[in-house]
Design an enzyme around this catalytic site. Sequence first.
Site, PDB file in Angstrom:
ATOM      1  CG  HIS A  26      22.773  56.452  49.570  1.00 42.62           C
ATOM      2  ND1 HIS A  26      23.258  57.692  49.941  1.00 42.62           N
ATOM      3  CD2 HIS A  26      23.010  56.358  48.237  1.00 42.62           C
ATOM      4  CE1 HIS A  26      23.762  58.298  48.876  1.00 42.62           C
ATOM      5  NE2 HIS A  26      23.622  57.513  47.829  1.00 42.62           N
ATOM      6  CB  CYS A  27      19.062  59.313  53.234  1.00 40.92           C
ATOM      7  SG  CYS A  27      19.332  58.514  54.827  1.00 40.92           S
ATOM      8  CB  VAL A  28      22.434  62.604  54.717  1.00 36.77           C
ATOM      9  CG1 VAL A  28      23.718  63.286  55.162  1.00 36.77           C
ATOM     10  CG2 VAL A  28      21.636  63.537  53.832  1.00 36.77           C
TER      11      VAL A  28
END
Length: 641
Positions: A26-28
């Site tokens: 995942h990212c932000v």
Amino acid sequence: MGKYSQDAKELLRLVGGKSNIAAVTHCVTRMRFVLNDPGKADVKNIESMKTVKGTFTQAGQFQVIIGNAVSEFYKDFTEEAGIEGVSKDSVKQAAKKNQNLLQRGVAVVAEIFAPLIPAIIVGGLILGFRNCIDSMYIFENGTKTLCDISQFWKGIDSFLWLIGEAVFHMLPVGICWSVTKKMGTTQMLGIVLGLTLVSGQLLNAYSVASTAAADIPFWDFGFFKVDMIGYQAQVLPAILAALTLVYLERFFRKITPQVVSMIVVPFFSLVLSVIAAHFILGPIGWKIGSAISSVVYAGITGSFKVVFGAVFGFVYAPLVITGLHHMTNAIDLQLIADYKGTMLWPMIALSNIAQGSAVLAMCFLQRKKADAQEVNVPACVSCYLGVTEPAIFGVNLKYAFPFVCGMIGSSVAAVISVATKTAANAIGVGGIPGILSIKPASMLSFAAGMAAAVVIPFILTLIVGKKKGIGAEQEEETKTEVETDLKAYVSGKVIPLKDVKDGVFSEGVMGEGLAVLPDEGTVYAPASGTISVVMEESKHACGISLENGMELLLHIGIDTVAMGGAGFEYRITQGQKVKAGDPLIKFDREKIKKAGYSDAVICVMPEQGNTENLKIYTGMQAKAGETVVVSFDHKGGTDND
């Protein structure tokens, strides 16, 4: 069980199960999947999940937009799936199997520039501010700038160039560092290589055009000479030199004995790559980069510039979907280096604004739908600030027509931009703040383009949206679904929550509420809303989200989860719209009692949403769908007032 465990379990099913996941991270704001078979992902149902803001596929990754809660969602997802998440780099590597050659090339360019973007944005803001104080003649009848009349601001202007020069003139240093970082080789060698491309010993790249050939300094090796030319702000020479360094270092590391590796590898890698950069790659890269920028510049300024602008403005947003828009960073920087400005970047900033304006129209059309506004408003704001993905993937592509309306507005704005020769001194500052990167002489024409990028998509989206019934649909939903009370959800005796023999519910840990000792075996919806929670295995409870933001949890019995779903039957599915009185769950009262559990049906309100003056009525015999058990007012009033 985590907060998002149920949603995580549903998402796992909809992406094709554990066996279909090659990698996940995942990212932000997003879950990033590499799927073994992307076709197995049920995109429609994934996007209907309340916790999901949108989906898209890019660079071989299936990305699910969750929002700020993505880290908590990711934790619950990996626990439910029973798989280990991996790093973003690992996901990118796994995703390459889903990419063609062009996509891989674009991904490489994007990954090189990604770490540089924050610095480029800062540099763009600084140059934009300097434009305002040293190039706008607005004092003494339009004859002087702020720097001309103030020594303080003249000093600020000079000081800020320290940063601007470091960002743009020294760009090859950052590029060489970023390439070595991405390729996993020695980053310090990349920095040194970059410094040799912009050394003060060399003729500055910006001075080459104005320097006579006979005056260009050179290295004299006796039987041949090499011009001592710097590559300030040049992109392609830096990329080619850095890639050469990377492959030389890998080669020498592979063939060199470990005992002398520390000496041999860096020495030969750096020296040979610097020689290659100045003798061969630099001149070649400069010519290729100049050729590309010449073609683009000819398109922007030539006889067909209006057509070029119209096409580029129309297709830029679709380029964002494919990821090809990352290529424009290199072209923009080359244009700035060759022509002291770029006419491409203003059109990009206007495209950002146009997509944001389409979302703004959706905000207006869906102004009475709270769950839609949770996505619309932040997407619109971020788009106006230059970040288009939430708007494009979360809103505009979901409905399709706002995306096209944004493309049309962007096309018109781009025509205005090229027709008026609007140019920018720097890149990185997109959306409305992009005006700070525009040359002072072009600010008024850019403002005209901004007006078109705001008005045209907004009006077109509004017209098409109303024809599609989105506005009318929302008004009708508001009239029919905004309620000021909850009806009994099962017939029986209504008792206070504190009389329920359970610590969690009776102490109000889950929120205020009530319970009903049922006379029948069906639970009905106490109000209109959306099914937000289901328990696929036990089927003994469900959650409903109302239009006013109130969250309801309906729970049959105490500890009945242990029955494993025996005696319970769902009449609803996750994400389903329900109206007051619709059947939700059928349950077997006798089975519950034989299992030794209470069959009290509990209703709690974990979130009260946009309500006030909440009143709960107990102590009476209630009839499902008729007896009011909870009443409340809406903050600020409603159409039903």
